[in-house]
Scaffold this active site. Structure first.
Site, PDB file in Angstrom:
ATOM      1  N   ARG A 301       0.802  -1.215   0.000  1.00 11.59           N
ATOM      2  CA  ARG A 301       0.000   0.000   0.000  1.00 11.59           C
ATOM      3  C   ARG A 301       0.839   1.271   0.000  1.00 11.59           C
ATOM      4  O   ARG A 301       0.530   2.229  -0.713  1.00 11.59           O
ATOM      5  CB  ARG A 301      -0.883   0.008   1.266  1.00 11.59           C
ATOM      6  N   TYR A 341     -14.280  -2.136   4.372  1.00  9.36           N
ATOM      7  CA  TYR A 341     -13.580  -1.648   5.576  1.00  9.36           C
ATOM      8  C   TYR A 341     -14.097  -0.301   6.055  1.00  9.36           C
ATOM      9  O   TYR A 341     -13.421   0.358   6.846  1.00  9.36           O
ATOM     10  CB  TYR A 341     -12.081  -1.447   5.291  1.00  9.36           C
ATOM     11  N   CYS A 369     -26.534  -3.460  -6.897  1.00  6.19           N
ATOM     12  CA  CYS A 369     -27.745  -3.680  -6.114  1.00  6.19           C
ATOM     13  C   CYS A 369     -27.432  -4.133  -4.692  1.00  6.19           C
ATOM     14  O   CYS A 369     -27.754  -5.261  -4.295  1.00  6.19           O
ATOM     15  CB  CYS A 369     -28.627  -4.689  -6.831  1.00  6.19           C
TER      16      CYS A 369
HETATM   17  C1  LIG Z   1      -0.585  -7.933   2.482  1.00  5.15           C
HETATM   18  C2  LIG Z   1       0.795  -8.299   2.889  1.00  5.15           C
HETATM   19  C3  LIG Z   1       1.835  -7.377   2.737  1.00  5.15           C
HETATM   20  C4  LIG Z   1       1.625  -5.964   2.240  1.00  5.15           C
HETATM   21  O1  LIG Z   1       0.855  -5.206   3.102  1.00  5.15           O
HETATM   22  P1  LIG Z   1       0.708  -3.621   2.875  1.00  5.15           P
HETATM   23  O2  LIG Z   1      -0.169  -3.188   3.981  1.00  5.15           O
HETATM   24  O3  LIG Z   1       0.089  -3.429   1.543  1.00  5.15           O
HETATM   25  O4  LIG Z   1       2.069  -3.042   2.953  1.00  5.15           O
HETATM   26  C5  LIG Z   1       3.115  -7.787   3.059  1.00  5.15           C
HETATM   27  N1  LIG Z   1       3.355  -9.034   3.539  1.00  5.15           N
HETATM   28  C6  LIG Z   1       2.373  -9.946   3.710  1.00  5.15           C
HETATM   29  C7  LIG Z   1       2.700 -11.285   4.220  1.00  5.15           C
HETATM   30  C8  LIG Z   1       1.063  -9.601   3.392  1.00  5.15           C
HETATM   31  O5  LIG Z   1       0.084 -10.494   3.580  1.00  5.15           O
END
Ligand SMILES: *Cc1c(COP(=O)(O)O)cnc(C)c1O
Length: 445
Positions: A301, A341, A369
């Site tokens: 993210r 969320y 919908c």
């Molecule tokens: C989803 C995930 C990430 C990335 O998470 P972000 O919040 O997008 O940085 C990294 N490692 C694992 C094991 C994940 O499941």
């Protein structure tokens, strides 16, 4: 079920505030809202809506600042982009050009990362339920590291590696029992969550992994949650616990070469104040800095969230009684985060006139919908007559990647902008493609 309206104790940021905090966006008094130097109205005209638009410059800038923060902290680190946040080949490829590897959680993501040009030795495979087929593929490709989530998975991997005559480089995912203080649906580091093994069980499990044939345990991995936006406290605690565990394992004679510090760094969607890359690097250094371990990071993210917007067109404004509904052509099947969320996304109109027009509260909803197909409630917005364009901000992570075709809505197109150029990096799904592969049973008349 209607998504509950989240309660905030501060007023929403103004359009000006939203724009000022997002360097890839600019409001031109003639062309309207632009991503880098490309007017969104032009993309809507050529590609249609809804469309995801990613800023290549933002992706590059963020990758570089994370690399710089780790280097400045003196850490020997590699970054593996969490592909699940945005698996577009053009995005993964651009980040690979910037020196990032990939963190994948399925065969599909492993194939996407390879197709995007990421070499096998830059790929980490995470996930709580890898299938035998996925483990075999990972071993056949000889990827950098498999993150093991249970004793059972270690046994399974050992048997598969042995049968293939391979050795599996693997790390043990530890659940440090820290509360990441994020949304319950995206916290992963508590004992009650399904991820990893409880830290108290880790020494025995790691010893077992070292004894199993076909396994080369290389270290530990941890990921405590996503959108961590309440300072560095949870990270500090997690990395300190991991550091103690590294010492304990080493004193028992086990090799620990790497610690994969996971992802989770949050971004400001509204007015959150998440930690910076420098603060994250500092927390890693504090917990693990003097152990001589190679550090790995799996951000998703933080890198791609702020790089993307979802461009949408107003279908109609409807004003029953005193409510005001702006119905747009994007929906929860495109951007699921608000429905799933209660996530808040900034909204900006594209037209320069709308940008300065008087505001009144509106609910912005999609055509699906479901009452939860609501992007926001009571948001102050200008008049948005039919065919107006608007954007949902910070939609570059967990946007397109969480899309579905619910209500038989084709997947939206994806566009990348760099400077004054733009390219369609994924075609809008066709209606024919939606029907593809379906047939009636042969007994149907
Ligand atoms: C989803 C995930 C990430 C990335 O998470 P972000 O919040 O997008 O940085 C990294 N490692 C694992 C094991 C994940 O499941």
């Amino acid at each position: 079920m209607a998504a509950p309206a989240p309660v905030f104790d501060s007023p929403d940021p103004s359009f000006g505030d939203l724009l000022a905090a997002r360097p890839a966006l600019a409001m031109d008094s003639v062309a309207g809202l632009m991503v880098e130097e490309v007017p969104l109205a032009r993309i809507a005209e050529v590609v249609g809506t809804p469309t995801w638009v990613y800023s290549a410059t933002t992706l590059r800038r963020r990758a570089r600042s994370l690399i710089a923060a780790l280097r400045d902290a003196g850490l020997d680190a590699s970054i593996h982009f969490a592909t699940k946040s945005n698996p577009a080949l053009a995005v993964v490829n651009l980040l690979h050009q910037e020196g990032l590897g990939a963190d994948v959680v399925s065969e599909g993501e492993l194939r996407a990362a390879r197709a995007a040009g990421v070499p096998a030795n830059g790929i980490v495979f995470s996930g709580v339920g890898k299938t035998e087929r996925e483990l075999r593929l990972a071993l056949a490709e000889d990827i950098l590291q498999l993150n093991i989530e249970s004793a059972e998975e270690a046994e399974m991997l050992s048997a598969i590696a042995t049968s293939m005559g391979k050795r599996a480089r693997c790390a043990l995912r530890v659940n440090p029992d820290v509360d990441a203080r994020t949304h319950a649906k995206i916290t992963t580091g508590l004992t009650e969550n399904k991820f990893g093994v409880p830290i108290a069980m880790a020494p025995a499990l790691y010893a077992n992994m070292c004894a199993l044939p076909g396994l080369d345990p290389v270290g530990l991995t941890v990921h405590i949650g996503s959108q961590i936006a309440h300072g560095m406290g949870s990270y500090l605690t997690a990395y300190q616990r991991l550091g103690e565990l590294v010492r304990e394992l080493r004193s028992a004679g086990h090799p620990v070469l790497r610690v994969d510090c996971g992802g989770g760094l949050g971004i400001p969607y509204r007015d959150e104040a998440p930690g910076s890359p420098a603060a994250l690097a500092g927390a890693i250094k504090a917990g693990l800095g003097d152990l001589g371990v190679k550090i790995m990071l799996e951000p998703g993210r933080w890198i791609c969230g702020p790089a993307g917007v979802l461009l949408t067109r107003v279908i109609v404004e409807k004003r029953p009684m005193t409510r005001r509904f702006v119905i747009v052509d994007a929906a929860m099947n495109d951007l699921l985060r608000p429905a799933m969320y209660e996530a808040w996304h900034g909204i900006l109109p594209v037209s320069p006139h709308a940008f300065h027009a008087p505001l009144s509260p509106a609910d912005v909803v999609g055509p699906v919908c479901e009452s939860s197909d609501t992007f926001t409630r009571d948001r102050d917005l200008p008049a948005l007559p039919a065919n107006s364009l608007m954007t949902f901000l910070d939609a570059g992570a967990y946007g397109a990647s969480m899309s579905s075709t619910y209500n038989a809505r084709p997947l939206a197109a994806e566009v990348m902008v760099e400077g004054n150029r733009f390219a369609v990096i994924r075609d809008r799904q066709s209606h024919a493609a939606l029907l593809e592969g379906q047939r009636l049973p042969d007994w149907a008349t």
